[in-house]
Scaffold this motif. Structure first.
Motif, PDB file in Angstrom:
ATOM      1  N   HIS A 107     -13.021  50.514  -3.544  1.00 33.47           N
ATOM      2  CA  HIS A 107     -14.327  50.765  -2.935  1.00 33.47           C
ATOM      3  C   HIS A 107     -14.218  51.061  -1.435  1.00 33.47           C
ATOM      4  N   ALA A 108     -13.014  51.038  -0.920  1.00 27.96           N
ATOM      5  CA  ALA A 108     -12.844  51.160   0.537  1.00 27.96           C
ATOM      6  C   ALA A 108     -12.448  52.575   0.931  1.00 27.96           C
ATOM      7  N   GLY A 109     -12.783  52.931   2.176  1.00 26.76           N
ATOM      8  CA  GLY A 109     -12.349  54.202   2.721  1.00 26.76           C
ATOM      9  C   GLY A 109     -10.911  54.103   3.210  1.00 26.76           C
ATOM     10  N   ALA A 114      -6.305  50.765   4.970  1.00 26.87           N
ATOM     11  CA  ALA A 114      -5.183  50.439   5.863  1.00 26.87           C
ATOM     12  C   ALA A 114      -5.252  48.970   6.290  1.00 26.87           C
ATOM     13  N   VAL A 115      -6.469  48.509   6.571  1.00 28.35           N
ATOM     14  CA  VAL A 115      -6.631  47.107   6.993  1.00 28.35           C
ATOM     15  C   VAL A 115      -6.311  46.172   5.827  1.00 28.35           C
ATOM     16  N   ILE A 116      -6.829  46.520   4.602  1.00 28.08           N
ATOM     17  CA  ILE A 116      -6.588  45.666   3.428  1.00 28.08           C
ATOM     18  C   ILE A 116      -5.091  45.594   3.134  1.00 28.08           C
ATOM     19  N   ASP A 117      -4.413  46.732   3.234  1.00 32.15           N
ATOM     20  CA  ASP A 117      -2.962  46.741   3.000  1.00 32.15           C
ATOM     21  C   ASP A 117      -2.249  45.807   3.970  1.00 32.15           C
ATOM     22  N   ALA A 118      -2.702  45.867   5.216  1.00 31.13           N
ATOM     23  CA  ALA A 118      -2.058  45.006   6.229  1.00 31.13           C
ATOM     24  C   ALA A 118      -2.305  43.531   5.921  1.00 31.13           C
ATOM     25  N   LEU A 119      -3.556  43.215   5.511  1.00 29.48           N
ATOM     26  CA  LEU A 119      -3.906  41.809   5.285  1.00 29.48           C
ATOM     27  C   LEU A 119      -3.213  41.240   4.044  1.00 29.48           C
ATOM     28  N   THR A 120      -2.880  42.096   3.083  1.00 32.99           N
ATOM     29  CA  THR A 120      -2.249  41.597   1.864  1.00 32.99           C
ATOM     30  C   THR A 120      -0.730  41.772   1.892  1.00 32.99           C
ATOM     31  N   SER A 121      -0.196  42.123   3.045  1.00 34.68           N
ATOM     32  CA  SER A 121       1.256  42.317   3.142  1.00 34.68           C
ATOM     33  C   SER A 121       1.958  40.982   3.400  1.00 34.68           C
ATOM     34  N   ARG A 122       3.231  40.936   3.059  1.00 37.31           N
ATOM     35  CA  ARG A 122       3.988  39.694   3.293  1.00 37.31           C
ATOM     36  C   ARG A 122       4.175  39.396   4.783  1.00 37.31           C
ATOM     37  N   PRO A 123       4.408  40.402   5.636  1.00 36.87           N
ATOM     38  CA  PRO A 123       4.515  40.088   7.074  1.00 36.87           C
ATOM     39  C   PRO A 123       3.272  39.377   7.615  1.00 36.87           C
ATOM     40  N   PHE A 124       2.077  39.828   7.149  1.00 37.70           N
ATOM     41  CA  PHE A 124       0.851  39.166   7.627  1.00 37.70           C
ATOM     42  C   PHE A 124       0.820  37.717   7.157  1.00 37.70           C
TER      43      PHE A 124
END
Lengths: 262, 267
Positions: A107-109, A114-124
């Motif tokens: 549902h995201a643009g 890009a933000v969701i990917d960052a938040l669900t990444s292991r580095p985060f």
């Protein structure tokens, strides 16, 4: 030095980097929010545990006190690298908690993705966990010292008035501890904001991480923009802390500062 | 006069040093007792034990005719402590006002808010009633100007005056006053003594005043107790106002003259 070196500012390089910097700023905000909320909650719990005099909590008190002392003595960058590289399972545990965010991706643009990917990444997850643990240790140290600095006379005055244990806790111990801990906790929050860019070291696309990638060779203009963003956030925060410290509510000569940040 | 508090054979030690040894003490309704003694004699410890702020090693304390602390029973082998008296000590403490040597006021609350804290949160008075009572009490103590002032903005004598008012706000039957006059100028000591006298006259409550103020002993005290080496060694009864003793105290030594008590102050 820059002027004498003949540097010519070219702010157009920011145009290409701005979208990525915006996403990075949002990730940084989420990281700081997670670290301050979860780290403070855990730190207050640990601090109360370490400062408590309850006999029932005694078996937990010494391990908790040792944990607080050891973690507070480790530089956050070392803790971050240790969690990311040496204890990946811990970071994966937190990442699994954040993975439901990925369901929002359809549902995201592009920007939100890009933000969701960052938040669900292991580095985060590694960054949030490591910096949260570091903040928790500092907050726990502040709460422990603040609880110890509440004058016994205040508690005695409450007991002499016939206050029950609960009333004494609610009307004397907790408010007086909070007053003494508040400046130290606020300073620890500022420290958490300053630690946030460390997340870029393990590959989080936060403000610094996005700037580094987007800028490629890390131009001075982008570095200046990142520095200005943090300064804009931190200068009001430090002014706010000074005002809080001077407020009548915190009128005390024995407020606690975090040991490592004092 | 009815006995409001009776302590028998109090024993208390701290850090291996005996502080109270077989101390006996009686307080009667409406009676003013001056507790004198050299610094370190154990006056504060005695008062704290009587207020049940510190535990005693041995002895009993009766309040209002009921045993509220009994440290004479043997320690239970199974529980590792003495059997407790079935008594809510919080309820007993509500009836005993305690004025500390240091004021122990909350510095981030105005004097008025310090005064209403106990009545509102312990006695469950309405806030408006508590404020009204506090304003009235401050007026009686000639301290109405203290209401909206923070303790840190006050000189020591005014802070201690506020602490006396805070203890009186709970409408206690007995007020234990630690040496609030310590380190003050004579005129400041007189202010605090007048405040205690005023509260005693209005409420007719029993007062135990640990003091070395000779004028208080001469003018106000019904009895003078001298504490030395952890024991109440001498008691002068009914001297200050020319009264005769209401009853003999079989457990206490013979009465003495106030001049003798005053003499111990100058040692």
């Amino acid at each position: 030095v820059i002027a004498t070196a003949g540097w010519r500012w070219d702010w157009h390089v920011l145009d290409a980097a701005l979208p990525a910097l915006g996403h990075g700023a949002i990730v940084t905000v989420f990281l700081v929010m997670f670290v301050t909320i979860a780290g403070s909650a855990a730190g207050i719990g640990l601090g109360v545990l370490v400062a408590s005099r309850s006999g029932a909590l005694a078996p937990l008190r010494w391990p908790a006190a040792a944990l607080v002392r050891v973690v507070a003595a480790i530089p956050p960058i070392v803790l971050l690298l240790a969690v990311h590289a040496a204890v990946p399972s811990a970071a994966d545990w937190l990442r699994n908690l954040l993975l439901p965010l990925a369901d929002l991706r359809p549902h995201a643009g592009a920007a939100e993705t890009a933000v969701i990917d960052a938040l669900t990444s292991r580095p985060f997850a590694s960054s949030a966990l490591a910096l949260g643990v570091a903040l928790a240790a500092h907050v726990a140290g502040v709460v422990r010292m603040a609880a110890r600095r509440v004058p016994a006379g205040l508690r005695d005055a409450g007991r002499a008035q016939g206050m029950s244990r609960f009333t004494l806790l609610r009307r004397v111990t907790v408010p007086e501890t909070a007053r003494r801990a508040m400046p130290g906790v606020l300073r620890a929050w500022v420290a958490a904001i300053m630690w946030a860019p460390l997340a870029a070291v393990v590959g989080t696309t936060d403000l610094l991480g996005a700037a580094w990638r987007g800028g490629g060779a890390w131009p001075l203009e982008i570095a200046t923009a990142v520095a200005a963003a943090f300064a804009l956030l931190l200068i009001p925060a430090t002014i706010f802390i000074r005002r809080v410290e001077r407020s009548r509510w915190l009128a005390t000569s024995d407020a606690v500062a975090p040991e490592a940040l004092a | 006069m009815t006995t409001i508090l009776r302590a028998r054979r109090l024993v208390k030690s701290a850090a291996g040093r005996p502080i109270l040894r077989d101390a006996r003490f009686v307080v009667r309704q409406g009676e003013v007792t001056a507790l004198v003694g050299a610094p370190g004699a154990g006056r504060t410890t005695l008062l704290r034990c009587l207020a049940m702020l510190d535990p005693i090693d041995s002895g009993t304390i009766e309040f209002g005719g009921h045993v509220v602390v009994d440290a004479t029973a043997p320690v239970s082998r199974w529980r590792g402590r003495r059997p407790r008296v079935r008594c809510n000590l919080d309820n007993v403490r509500r009836q005993i006002g305690f004025v500390f040597q240091t004021d122990s006021l909350c510095v981030n609350r105005t004097v008025l808010r310090n005064l209403i804290e106990g009545p509102v949160h312990v006695l469950k008075w309405k806030r408006s009633e508590a404020i009204e009572a506090a304003a009235e009490l401050l007026g009686i103590l000639d301290a109405a100007d203290l209401a909206d002032v923070y303790p840190l903005d006050l000189p020591p004598v005014r802070r201690r005056l506020a602490a006396i008012a805070r203890a009186a706000m709970m409408r206690p039957d007995l007020m234990l006053v630690d040496d609030v006059c310590a380190g003050l100028e004579p005129e400041d000591r007189a202010t605090l003594v007048r405040a205690v006298q005023a509260i005693h006259e209005i409420r007719n409550l029993a007062v135990v005043f640990a003091t070395r103020d000779e004028s208080f002993i001469r003018e106000s005290a019904h009895r003078v107790c001298t504490l030395a080496d952890g024991t109440i060694t001498e008691v002068a009864t009914g001297i200050a106002r020319g009264e005769t003793p209401a009853e003999e105290l079989p457990e206490e030594p013979a009465p003495m003259r106030v001049a003798a008590a005053a003499g111990t102050l100058r040692r």
